[in-house]
Design an enzyme around this catalytic site. Structure first.
Site, short mmCIF file in Angstrom:
data_model
loop_
_atom_site.label_atom_id
_atom_site.label_comp_id
_atom_site.label_asym_id
_atom_site.label_seq_id
_atom_site.Cartn_x
_atom_site.Cartn_y
_atom_site.Cartn_z
CG HIS A 43 -1.87 0.94 1.48
ND1 HIS A 43 -1.65 2.19 1.85
CD2 HIS A 43 -3.08 0.80 1.23
CE1 HIS A 43 -2.73 2.81 2.06
NE2 HIS A 43 -3.71 2.20 1.57
CG ASP A 68 0.25 -2.49 6.48
OD1 ASP A 68 -0.76 -2.82 7.03
OD2 ASP A 68 0.37 -1.80 5.38
CD GLN A 96 -7.26 -5.02 3.27
OE1 GLN A 96 -8.38 -5.48 3.67
NE2 GLN A 96 -7.18 -3.92 3.27
CE LYS A 106 -8.13 -0.29 5.47
NZ LYS A 106 -6.87 -0.15 4.76
CB CYS A 130 -3.69 3.02 -1.64
SG CYS A 130 -4.88 4.33 -1.15
C1 LIG Z 1 -5.70 0.56 4.89
C2 LIG Z 1 -4.30 0.15 4.58
C3 LIG Z 1 -3.35 0.96 4.93
C4 LIG Z 1 -3.71 2.20 5.75
O1 LIG Z 1 -4.40 2.45 6.78
P1 LIG Z 1 -5.08 3.82 7.20
O2 LIG Z 1 -5.85 3.50 8.26
O3 LIG Z 1 -5.34 4.51 6.01
O4 LIG Z 1 -3.86 4.45 8.00
C5 LIG Z 1 -2.26 0.49 5.17
N1 LIG Z 1 -1.86 -0.71 4.50
C6 LIG Z 1 -2.97 -1.69 4.13
C7 LIG Z 1 -2.54 -2.86 3.67
C8 LIG Z 1 -4.15 -1.31 4.19
O5 LIG Z 1 -5.20 -2.06 3.74
#
Ligand SMILES: *Cc1c(COP(=O)(O)O)cnc(C)c1O
Length: 404
Positions: free
Chosen positions: A121, A198, A201, A224, A362
């Site tokens: 992302h 990260d 997701q 999320k 993104c």
């Molecule tokens: C949504 C997402 C982000 C960003 O999250 P924010 O809540 O906008 O800071 C980063 N990495 C992944 C894989 C995402 O799905």
């Protein structure tokens, strides 16, 4: 088995109409909807014990502090962190990544290498580019395959004792691929590199065990995971959090302040300057408990059924191509139909009450890899149904006829 009808009743928004049709919400990878248990938690905070935390001796402040720290413990347990001090409240995934990237500026030198993956992302690319500019380090990119998986041979080739940091997502938001993070962490540690995963997701679908993974940092966003926006978590190993300097200066993060010298507070407060999103943190804890009540295994099993069904049925549509065909996926389907523009399909299905994401999600480098401007992305949650998928399939077929 999950009782989907009962679960749907927990989400007030699911009973609204959009453009005259019952809402079909398939944009869960962008943000998830909020159950009334979490909404009630937010209302309860503002109605009954809204106060600043960690400061007052009065009762309201103590109640708020206790609820906020209970949420931290809920997160610690969910991710199986060794200590609650390793759980830092942030404003979300992006904030957590920037906190770590900025802290590493003093640990990275010219000639060092930072590795990211081709499946990232933007929020997991840009902060590292900025760090490289600041320090003179080089950015290396783990390549991807046609199936939308990481090319692990490429990873092994790039990994060396120059590698200081590896950043990879647990699940790709654009394609849904579940990445082999355990192997990446093991290999990176062999050359002495730290790993940030990260988990934005992954967290709503897979319960990561940060100790079993031996990951150095793990970041997520509450929104999320059925919680509110504007709050998230950074897990960091204590030894790393002690090494990194504070991200922001302000109240709450200090031990003693004089104009000559300030000493910083211990963990986790060192990274939590100023009044935090108190209500958001508490509601995040409620959302975690909601997920645990449903059971993460049951959630994953049900969502996988939705994924298999939708994949099979979508592939029946002539000219439809799915991007990201890894066997290990969460319930995300990215696709295009011939050269029809994703935006046009998205607009037509919206008229029929269906929310999907269109565009580059993104993750422009992934789109460049496939040489496409974007995709239509449908992402499912445990509150979605096979019947909703059928509605979606009909809408996509209709859009195809209208646009061809
Ligand atoms: C949504 C997402 C982000 C960003 O999250 P924010 O809540 O906008 O800071 C980063 N990495 C992944 C894989 C995402 O799905």
């Amino acid at each position: 088995m999950l009782d989907i009808e009962r679960i749907r009743a927990d989400f007030p928004i699911l009973s609204r109409k959009v453009n005259g049709h019952p809402l079909v919400y398939f944009d869960n990878a962008a943000t998830s909807q909020t159950p009334k248990q979490v909404i009630d938690c937010i209302v309860d905070y503002y109605q009954n014990y809204n106060a600043n935390i960690h400061r007052g001796v009065h009762s309201l402040s103590q109640e708020a502090t206790e609820a906020y720290e209970d949420a931290r413990i809920a997160l610690q347990k969910f991710f199986n962190a060794g200590k609650k001090e390793e759980i830092i409240f942030t404003a979300g995934t992006t904030h957590g990544i920037n906190l770590v990237a900025s802290g590493f500026a003093s640990h990275i030198n010219e000639g060092d290498e930072i590795m990211v993956s081709a499946l990232e992302h933007h929020s997991n690319i840009v902060p590292w580019q900025m760090l490289c500019e600041k320090t003179g380090a080089k950015l290396r990119v783990i390549p991807m395959t046609e199936e939308g998986e990481l090319d692990m041979n490429g990873f092994h080739t790039l990994l060396s004792n120059k590698t200081k940091l590896v950043f990879v997502n647990h699940v790709s938001n654009a394609l849904g691929t579940i990445n082999p993070i355990k192997e990446i962490i093991e290999q990176a540690h062999k050359v002495g590199a730290a790993v940030l995963v990260d988990g934005a997701q992954a967290a709503p679908h897979i319960q990561a065990d940060v100790q079993a993974l031996d990951v150095d940092f793990y970041v997520v966003s509450a929104h999320k995971m059925y919680g509110p926006t504007g709050v998230g978590m950074l897990y960091g190993k204590e030894k790393w959090l002690n090494k990194l300097p504070p991200y922001q200066g302000g109240g709450e993060m200090i031990e003693e302040v004089t104009f000559e010298k300030t000493s910083y507070a211990g963990l986790p407060h060192k990274f939590e300057a100023g009044t935090p999103n108190i209500c958001g943190g508490i509601a995040f804890g409620c959302a975690i408990n909601y997920l645990l009540d449903l059971g993460m295994d049951k959630i994953a099993e049900y969502e996988d059924k939705l994924l298999q069904y939708a994949t099979k049925e979508l592939l029946e549509i002539d000219g439809l191509k799915i991007y990201g065909t890894s066997k290990k996926k969460t319930a995300v389907i990215s696709f295009n139909i011939e050269d029809l523009h994703p935006y046009d399909i998205g607009t037509i299905v919206d008229k029929l009450g269906i929310a999907v994401r269109t565009g580059h999600h993104c993750a422009q480098p992934i789109m460049d890899f496939y040489k496409i401007p974007g995709t239509i992305r449908a992402s499912f949650s445990f509150y979605n149904t096979k019947k909703e998928i059928d509605t979606f399939l009909n809408a996509v077929k209709r859009a195809k006829i209208m646009l061809s």
